[in-house]
Design an enzyme around this catalytic site. Structure first.
Site, PDB file in Angstrom:
ATOM      1  N   MET A   1       8.317  -0.652  -3.440  1.00 36.08           N
ATOM      2  CA  MET A   1       9.364   0.080  -2.714  1.00 36.08           C
ATOM      3  C   MET A   1      10.348  -0.916  -2.096  1.00 36.08           C
ATOM      4  SD  MET A   1       7.648   3.500  -1.187  1.00 36.08           S
ATOM      5  CE  MET A   1       6.935   2.754   0.251  1.00 36.08           C
ATOM      6  N   GLY A   2      10.314  -2.152  -2.546  1.00 34.29           N
ATOM      7  CA  GLY A   2      11.247  -3.146  -2.020  1.00 34.29           C
ATOM      8  C   GLY A   2      10.773  -3.730  -0.705  1.00 34.29           C
TER       9      GLY A   2
ATOM     10  N   HIS B   1       4.197  -9.362  -2.682  1.00 33.16           N
ATOM     11  CA  HIS B   1       4.796  -8.802  -3.906  1.00 33.16           C
ATOM     12  C   HIS B   1       5.084  -9.910  -4.923  1.00 33.16           C
ATOM     13  CE1 HIS B   1       6.303  -5.655  -0.915  1.00 33.16           C
ATOM     14  NE2 HIS B   1       5.674  -4.923  -1.813  1.00 33.16           N
TER      15      HIS B   1
ATOM     16  N   MET C   1      -0.465  -9.151   4.347  1.00 33.51           N
ATOM     17  CA  MET C   1       0.997  -9.023   4.272  1.00 33.51           C
ATOM     18  C   MET C   1       1.368  -7.587   3.919  1.00 33.51           C
ATOM     19  SD  MET C   1       2.496 -12.425   2.587  1.00 33.51           S
ATOM     20  CE  MET C   1       2.121 -14.020   3.301  1.00 33.51           C
TER      21      MET C   1
ATOM     22  N   SER D   1       5.096  -4.836   4.032  1.00 34.07           N
ATOM     23  CA  SER D   1       6.510  -4.643   4.405  1.00 34.07           C
ATOM     24  C   SER D   1       6.611  -4.067   5.807  1.00 34.07           C
ATOM     25  CB  SER D   1       7.200  -3.698   3.424  1.00 34.07           C
ATOM     26  OG  SER D   1       7.068  -4.206   2.116  1.00 34.07           O
TER      27      SER D   1
HETATM   28  O1  PAF Z   1       2.806   0.455  -3.004  1.00 37.03           O
HETATM   29  C1  PAF Z   1       3.984   0.847  -3.097  1.00 37.03           C
HETATM   30  O2  PAF Z   1       4.924   0.121  -2.823  1.00 37.03           O
HETATM   31  C2  PAF Z   1       4.250   2.286  -3.527  1.00 37.03           C
HETATM   32  O3  PAF Z   1       3.292   3.150  -3.037  1.00 37.03           O
HETATM   33  C3  PAF Z   1       4.419   2.428  -5.046  1.00 37.03           C
HETATM   34  C4  PAF Z   1       3.139   2.101  -5.799  1.00 37.03           C
HETATM   35  C5  PAF Z   1       5.537   1.537  -5.540  1.00 37.03           C
HETATM   36  C6  PAF Z   1       4.786   3.880  -5.397  1.00 37.03           C
HETATM   37  O4  PAF Z   1       5.973   4.267  -4.780  1.00 37.03           O
END
Ligand code: PAF
Length: 295
Positions: A32-33, A39, A189, A191
């Site tokens: 989700m950025g 990430h 970690m 967001s």
């Molecule tokens: O973990 C996330 O960032 C979200 O839940 C995902 C897997 C991208 C689905 O929107």
């Protein structure tokens, strides 16, 4: 190299297909950025799995259907340019950043549910959350096609649910869970850590501390599920602002456990607690993973 940014689902699908036709694999990291080192570690893991000629794709989409009415959808950080720059440092080839109506076309009705895995842990506290996650990830997988998809084990229940879903729906996707990336003090970690005030950030260490107590008790031979759960809860209860759960489950489909485990069993211990206004989740697989805080 700067990644190519694609907004159009058809263009993303075509890019993945083109790579496969050329005989290369696709590695996919849905997000989700508001990307952080956790990430980027997933993107590097995707690269390791698909090799230098494979395609590494990261999707960035703040998925409305997985947020409850009182959750942080509107204030969830959106910073596409900074995220693309972060992806460049991790060797990502493609960033797929669709608009909401591209993922949820007008008249959209279809939802995906994985009731068993969604039931424990966060299930009762975030009604509809996992249905939203499963629905959007099914759509993302439909676009990416055959691929290896890498998720963080910090969101353990999500990882297990998506793995179950991909297998149940016969999707050509290998779902991989990658070890949680932690800050030097052990905090996983996330967001959402950026919402913590400096004081709350210092207090957040109690979460990995509580898991560490249980890992150490396990190492000393404790196999009573209630004893492990109670010691985790006792550490958190008075130190966090509210505790949603501290619970143990069987690690694959998150089924219930017997009261006392065998010496070489495994169990996932997961917690969710609020510190200030921020809800933190964390987990450890007892019998498999090291303590979040090493002594
Ligand atoms: O973990 C996330 O960032 C979200 O839940 C995902 C897997 C991208 C689905 O929107």
């Amino acid at each position: 190299m700067q990644p190519t940014v694609l907004h159009d689902p058809a263009a993303f699908r075509a890019r993945c297909e083109q790579h496969r036709r050329a005989g290369h694999r696709v590695g996919f990291v849905p997000t989700m950025g508001a990307l952080h080192e956790g990430h980027l570690t997933l993107a590097r893991e995707a690269r390791r799995r698909v090799g230098p000629h494979g395609l590494v794709a990261v999707s960035i989409f703040v998925n409305p259907t997985q947020f409850g009415p009182n959750e942080d959808f509107s204030r969830y950080p959106r910073e596409l340019d900074a995220d693309v720059a972060r992806c460049a440092t991790a060797g990502v080839d493609v960033v797929f950043a669709p608009a909401a109506d591209a993922m949820y076309p007008p008249g959209d009705q279809t939802r995906v549910r994985v009731p068993g895995v969604a039931e424990p842990f966060c299930g009762p506290f975030r009604p509809g959350h996992f249905e939203g996650v499963a629905t959007v990830v099914t759509r993302l997988f439909a676009l990416a096609g055959e691929c290896v998809a890498v998720f963080g084990r910090k969101d353990y229940q999500q990882w297990r649910l998506l793995d179950r879903m991909a297998r149940d729906l016969l999707l050509p996707v290998e779902v991989v869970g990658h070890a949680t990336v932690r800050e030097p003090d052990g905090l996983a970690m996330s967001s959402r850590n950026r919402y913590l005030s400096p004081d709350d950030r210092a207090r957040a260490r109690v979460v990995p501390e509580a898991l560490t107590l249980a890992v150490n008790a396990w190492a000393r031979g404790e196999r009573s599920v209630e004893a492990l759960r109670a010691m985790t809860e006792a550490h958190l209860r008075t130190r966090v602002d509210s505790l949603d759960y501290a619970d143990l489950r069987e690690p694959t489909d998150l089924g219930p456990l017997p009261a006392v485990l065998a010496h070489d069993d495994r169990a996932v211990l997961a917690v969710a607690a609020r510190i200030g206004a921020t809800r933190l989740i964390d987990n450890v697989v007892l019998g498999e993973e090291p303590a979040p805080i090493s002594s």
